[in-house]
Design an enzyme around this catalytic site. Sequence first.
Site, mmCIF file in Angstrom:
data_model
loop_
_atom_site.group_PDB
_atom_site.id
_atom_site.type_symbol
_atom_site.label_atom_id
_atom_site.label_comp_id
_atom_site.label_asym_id
_atom_site.label_seq_id
_atom_site.Cartn_x
_atom_site.Cartn_y
_atom_site.Cartn_z
ATOM 1 N N LYS A 136 -15.660 43.977 -3.975
ATOM 2 C CA LYS A 136 -16.631 43.021 -3.445
ATOM 3 C C LYS A 136 -17.267 43.566 -2.165
ATOM 4 O O LYS A 136 -18.480 43.433 -1.949
ATOM 5 C CB LYS A 136 -15.956 41.671 -3.178
ATOM 6 C CG LYS A 136 -15.725 40.838 -4.428
ATOM 7 C CD LYS A 136 -17.053 40.392 -5.029
ATOM 8 C CE LYS A 136 -16.880 39.384 -6.132
ATOM 9 N NZ LYS A 136 -18.171 38.962 -6.733
ATOM 10 N N LEU A 188 -24.065 36.541 -9.603
ATOM 11 C CA LEU A 188 -22.746 35.919 -9.650
ATOM 12 C C LEU A 188 -21.767 36.697 -10.513
ATOM 13 O O LEU A 188 -20.560 36.418 -10.485
ATOM 14 C CB LEU A 188 -22.852 34.487 -10.217
ATOM 15 C CG LEU A 188 -23.958 33.584 -9.660
ATOM 16 C CD1 LEU A 188 -23.897 32.219 -10.339
ATOM 17 C CD2 LEU A 188 -23.833 33.441 -8.159
ATOM 18 N N GLY A 196 -8.315 -25.920 -20.344
ATOM 19 C CA GLY A 196 -7.673 -26.911 -19.485
ATOM 20 C C GLY A 196 -6.763 -26.348 -18.405
ATOM 21 O O GLY A 196 -6.238 -27.100 -17.581
ATOM 22 N N VAL A 197 -6.583 -25.025 -18.368
ATOM 23 C CA VAL A 197 -5.662 -24.422 -17.399
ATOM 24 C C VAL A 197 -6.285 -24.417 -16.007
ATOM 25 O O VAL A 197 -7.477 -24.142 -15.839
ATOM 26 C CB VAL A 197 -5.286 -22.987 -17.831
ATOM 27 C CG1 VAL A 197 -4.647 -22.212 -16.682
ATOM 28 C CG2 VAL A 197 -4.342 -23.050 -19.022
ATOM 29 N N TYR A 217 -9.694 44.211 -5.791
ATOM 30 C CA TYR A 217 -10.750 43.201 -5.919
ATOM 31 C C TYR A 217 -11.555 43.096 -4.629
ATOM 32 O O TYR A 217 -12.794 43.133 -4.646
ATOM 33 C CB TYR A 217 -10.132 41.846 -6.260
ATOM 34 C CG TYR A 217 -11.135 40.704 -6.263
ATOM 35 C CD1 TYR A 217 -12.156 40.647 -7.208
ATOM 36 C CD2 TYR A 217 -11.051 39.675 -5.321
ATOM 37 C CE1 TYR A 217 -13.071 39.606 -7.213
ATOM 38 C CE2 TYR A 217 -11.958 38.631 -5.327
ATOM 39 C CZ TYR A 217 -12.969 38.601 -6.273
ATOM 40 O OH TYR A 217 -13.870 37.570 -6.266
#
Length: 374
Positions: A107, A53, A282-283, A103
Amino acid sequence: MNVLVTGAGGFIGKNLIERLNREEDVSVSQYHHGDDLSLLYEHLTDTDVIYHLAGVNRPQNNEEFASVNRGLTETIITYLKEHHKTPKIVFSSSTQAERDTPYGSSKKAAEEVLKNYSLKTGADVTIYRLPGVFGKWSRPHYNSVVATFCHELAHGRDIDIHDVNQPLELVYIDDVVDSFTDCLDQHKTDETLYYPINQSFHTTVGELAKKLYEIRDIRTSLIIPNLSDKLTKCLYTTYLSYLDPDNFSYNLPAHQDERGSLVELVKSRHAGQIFMSTSRQGVIRGNHYHHTKVEKFCVIKGAADIHLRKIGSDEVITYTISDQNIEIVDIPPGYTHSIENITDHEITVLFWANELFDPDNPDTIRLRVKPDER
């Protein structure tokens, strides 16, 4: 199995090594940029598979393209030939190898070295011409446009786009690693050298930017994009990896009234929305029905009675649910419903609705579950 990874400190190398370290019966050696060649030769002496790599794509001068991308490959192959070794070699090349650039040429030259080695020795060589690779640990302003865009947006900066229509081919790092690790057990039956990654994505710079802006804005819009689209899912994952550690959390606005609070958590145009509420002692919330919208209720703190009545019927159905036994109650269409706090303290309820709330078409009709209730 002894495996050598060159370029071990790079973006792909770090992800690949993490995976290889989880493979059974695989021992991984690493060769990093700046390591002495003697270490490389030591690794090459006893290796079964080489993931080559190592390379540069943005050097200080163009000569480095040839000296690293081609030169290191020649160094490895020369050593292997001299010592009569034929390990399997997996090489990460680039689609740029098809272009006449420093480049790309370097390669391409490295590929030719490997092809000649395979032809003369019969060694198993696999070459991947990678397009733009993206994912966690990719270096911005170096590895890929995705890394650069994610980094800029995650740090509060807009991105510059020169050509929104420029086509992009992308591969996700996990798909690259999957393809690479598949090579461990594959035995070739032909002389093919070039292989594709298992999956690639085709988009444009403009579409990429649009997706990433939507992802960035989730914290304010709360709208999650369509994550069934794999490219979008992978971009979301990648974007989060560029957040600074002190920026993982964010606040959500709470809508307060005398009943308690309501907070919207997540929205989706494809999967509705999730929100939560607190209700004081109580809601009673709700007392309405929907024609098409459906919901799920889940009490995650405290206890509540969920009352439902099919419109046109007098029968009231009640489900008592609490945090002692987490369960979900489905709210079908055509049932007026309410949720009542039956404790002496505040409760918290989690809700899901199958569609986003539309104030112009809320599909919410007021109707008491218990007509005589006040």
